[in-house]
Design an enzyme around this catalytic site. Structure first.
Site, PDB file in Angstrom:
ATOM      1  N   PHE A  54      16.821  23.615 -32.144  1.00 18.90           N
ATOM      2  CA  PHE A  54      15.761  23.000 -32.967  1.00 18.90           C
ATOM      3  C   PHE A  54      16.155  23.111 -34.444  1.00 18.90           C
ATOM      4  O   PHE A  54      16.614  24.163 -34.881  1.00 18.90           O
ATOM      5  CB  PHE A  54      14.466  23.758 -32.695  1.00 18.90           C
ATOM      6  CG  PHE A  54      13.226  23.085 -33.179  1.00 18.90           C
ATOM      7  CD1 PHE A  54      12.604  22.099 -32.427  1.00 18.90           C
ATOM      8  CD2 PHE A  54      12.653  23.446 -34.390  1.00 18.90           C
ATOM      9  CE1 PHE A  54      11.434  21.493 -32.869  1.00 18.90           C
ATOM     10  CE2 PHE A  54      11.488  22.835 -34.842  1.00 18.90           C
ATOM     11  CZ  PHE A  54      10.879  21.855 -34.076  1.00 18.90           C
TER      12      PHE A  54
ATOM     13  N   ASP B 227      15.264  31.638 -28.568  1.00 13.77           N
ATOM     14  CA  ASP B 227      14.026  30.986 -28.975  1.00 13.77           C
ATOM     15  C   ASP B 227      13.395  30.414 -27.700  1.00 13.77           C
ATOM     16  O   ASP B 227      13.934  29.478 -27.096  1.00 13.77           O
ATOM     17  CB  ASP B 227      14.306  29.880 -29.994  1.00 13.77           C
ATOM     18  CG  ASP B 227      13.018  29.304 -30.572  1.00 13.77           C
ATOM     19  OD1 ASP B 227      11.986  29.307 -29.847  1.00 13.77           O
ATOM     20  OD2 ASP B 227      13.040  28.834 -31.720  1.00 13.77           O
TER      21      ASP B 227
ATOM     22  N   TYR C  79       1.703  27.770 -29.353  1.00 19.41           N
ATOM     23  CA  TYR C  79       0.833  26.576 -29.391  1.00 19.41           C
ATOM     24  C   TYR C  79       1.329  25.458 -28.485  1.00 19.41           C
ATOM     25  O   TYR C  79       0.743  24.390 -28.440  1.00 19.41           O
ATOM     26  CB  TYR C  79       0.653  26.056 -30.826  1.00 19.41           C
ATOM     27  CG  TYR C  79       1.930  25.831 -31.619  1.00 19.41           C
ATOM     28  CD1 TYR C  79       2.725  24.725 -31.387  1.00 19.41           C
ATOM     29  CD2 TYR C  79       2.317  26.726 -32.615  1.00 19.41           C
ATOM     30  CE1 TYR C  79       3.881  24.518 -32.108  1.00 19.41           C
ATOM     31  CE2 TYR C  79       3.477  26.533 -33.352  1.00 19.41           C
ATOM     32  CZ  TYR C  79       4.259  25.429 -33.086  1.00 19.41           C
ATOM     33  OH  TYR C  79       5.410  25.238 -33.801  1.00 19.41           O
ATOM     34  N   LYS C  80       2.445  25.704 -27.769  1.00 20.09           N
ATOM     35  CA  LYS C  80       2.947  24.682 -26.852  1.00 20.09           C
ATOM     36  C   LYS C  80       2.327  24.934 -25.471  1.00 20.09           C
ATOM     37  O   LYS C  80       1.133  24.761 -25.305  1.00 20.09           O
ATOM     38  CB  LYS C  80       4.471  24.696 -26.885  1.00 20.09           C
ATOM     39  CG  LYS C  80       4.969  24.236 -28.262  1.00 20.09           C
ATOM     40  CD  LYS C  80       6.441  24.352 -28.515  1.00 20.09           C
ATOM     41  CE  LYS C  80       6.749  23.794 -29.910  1.00 20.09           C
ATOM     42  NZ  LYS C  80       8.092  24.134 -30.380  1.00 20.09           N
TER      43      LYS C  80
ATOM     44  N   ARG D 143       9.734  11.758 -25.408  1.00 18.99           N
ATOM     45  CA  ARG D 143       9.585  12.991 -24.627  1.00 18.99           C
ATOM     46  C   ARG D 143       8.250  12.982 -23.902  1.00 18.99           C
ATOM     47  O   ARG D 143       7.210  12.696 -24.500  1.00 18.99           O
ATOM     48  CB  ARG D 143       9.589  14.226 -25.543  1.00 18.99           C
ATOM     49  CG  ARG D 143      10.912  14.618 -26.092  1.00 18.99           C
ATOM     50  CD  ARG D 143      10.847  16.015 -26.686  1.00 18.99           C
ATOM     51  NE  ARG D 143       9.639  16.281 -27.457  1.00 18.99           N
ATOM     52  CZ  ARG D 143       9.405  17.420 -28.102  1.00 18.99           C
ATOM     53  NH1 ARG D 143      10.277  18.407 -28.049  1.00 18.99           N
ATOM     54  NH2 ARG D 143       8.306  17.592 -28.795  1.00 18.99           N
TER      55      ARG D 143
END
Ligand SMILES: *Cc1c(COP(=O)(O)O)cnc(C)c1O
Length: 427
Positions: free
Chosen positions: A136, A212, A237-238, A387
């Site tokens: 990322f 990560d 938060y995912k 996605r």
């Protein structure tokens, strides 16, 4: 719009298969715990921002009125002071960690900085950080910043699309590697590493690994302790449904905690914050990685998501996730591949996280059309990636089926053509 408008009903195109899979789904009861304002809107972006657990609202109401409003500063002692450690302990089993190894703190980016700096603090002459180009971007920026601050360098290995990141990384890891840092599940392709094998590979040349877990936590089993992992960070938060900007987590293996020092020695990481000592003395254990005052509203908002994942069970969540992504891929092959979509995620479910990426030369207008007129929310990752995040606690196979039919209708009718304009800030 319903699935009835979009093609043969009820049986062709995998419709009855979707219904059968949903009927056999042991997690189907969890969907009603989430706020679904419009059941016709198919939300496939839970890998970016998970849905709102309905339990959050009454909990926040009580927090704001009773604990903040009435309790005032007394609530720090009565309720709040230890929350980030207590919630870390509740999160720990979901990532294969033990109590005392996980702390809720700051953002993923900040935690990555703290642990990468801490790692380079004990690697003596080694100064080369290794990562890959599927990581990322914030991770690359932070790691480059750390390398520069520590007089080292960042080696960004090109693994994207190679299908064999292990071999690519093995070729560059050696006795000069201070740290290997990777996303356990890649944010674009959804490729998911074997954490144990990759960690063992790095340890062979004495290189610690910082994972990560942002796209893995809460949606697949992660065995940090069992795989010998050194450090990890990740979002809540995912798939953990902690809410926009919810604080992140960090993990440091028990036996490493003593030797690592936080590069941001704030008062919350002090052994006795309320001694107001002018000299810094780190707290014991994981607490030393604290920096400053935690955002209590956000911290409390994330509790419901973690308890849902715990109750559903990470193995059952993974089983449903694999079922959803497999079904999506079969639907892609039948209906979307002929329209110019190619699969940008691994076919092997073992190596795949919980989102499926499709690339298409007109991905951006298709993304806009899906959101504006198709009532499907995926996300777009430049230059040509759509996605589709499949969140097992609230997505269904029928939603996958309907979403594929809507994508097909939009592309076959050319309805996306008028959405080719301006980019938005958040895509
Ligand atoms: C989502 C994500 C982040 C986000 O970091 P923040 O500091 O929360 O903005 C970082 N790394 C990875 C791999 C991610 O998927």
């Amino acid at each position: 719009m319903t699935e009835c408008d979009l093609g043969p009903f009820p049986d062709a195109n995998g419709f009855s298969e979707a219904v059968t899979l949903d009927e056999a789904d042991p997690l189907s009861g969890f969907r009603e715990r989430y706020h679904v304002a419009d059941p016709d809107l198919i939300y496939l972006d839970g890998n970016s921002l998970g849905r709102l657990p309905r339990a959050v609202l009454p909990r926040l109401q009580a927090l704001v009125v009773d604990e903040w409003g009435d309790g005032l500063i007394r609530s720090w002692n009565e309720r709040w002071w230890n929350l980030q450690v207590a919630i870390g302990d509740r999160l720990a089993p979901l990532i294969g960690a033990s109590p005392g190894e996980v702390l809720i703190s700051d953002s993923t980016s900040v935690n990555l900085y703290k642990l990468a700096m801490a790692a380079l603090g004990i690697t003596e002459s080694r100064r080369r950080i290794v990562t890959d180009d599927a990581n990322f971007p914030t991770d690359l920026y932070v790691l480059r910043g750390v390398a520069e601050a520590m007089g080292g360098s960042l080696d960004v290995v090109a693994t994207k699309g190679s299908g064999s990141p292990m071999a690519d990384l093995e070729a560059v890891l050696d006795e000069s590697s201070a740290l290997l840092s990777l996303s356990s599940t890649e944010f674009k392709s959804g490729y998911t590493h074997d954490i144990g094998e990759m960690t063992a590979l790095a340890h062979r040349v004495g290189t610690p690994v910082l994972w990560d877990l942002s796209h893995s936590a809460g949606v697949m089993p992660v065995e940090l302790d069992a795989s010998g992992a050194d450090m990890a960070v990740g979002c809540t938060y995912k798939y953990l449904n902690g809410g926009p900007g919810a604080p992140a987590f960090l993990y440091v293996r028990q036996d490493l905690q003593e030797s690592l020092a936080s590069p941001i020695p704030g008062w919350w990481g002090h052994a006795e914050p309320f001694a107001f000592d002018l000299d810094y003395r780190p707290a014991d254990g994981i607490r030393k990685f604290h920096t400053g005052t935690m955002p209590i509203l956000s911290l409390v908002a994330m509790e419901a998501g973690i308890s849902d994942v715990t109750e559903a069970g990470i193995d059952r969540i993974r089983a449903k996730s694999v079922s959803l992504t497999k079904f999506f891929i079969r639907q892609w092959e039948e209906h979307l591949a002929p329209l110019g979509f190619s699969l940008a995620s691994p076919l092997d479910p073992e190596r795949r996280g919980s989102h499926v990426s499709l690339s298409h030369s007109e991905a951006w207008p298709i993304d806009r059309a899906l959101i504006e007129i198709g009532m499907v929310i995926p996300d777009f990752r430049a230059p040509d990636n759509l996605r589709f995040g499949l969140a097992p606690l609230y997505n269904t196979h029928l939603e996958v089926h309907t979403a594929v039919q809507r994508i097909r209708s939009i592309v076959t009718t050319g309805a996306h053509a008028r959405f080719a304009g301006e980019k938005l800030t958040v895509t």
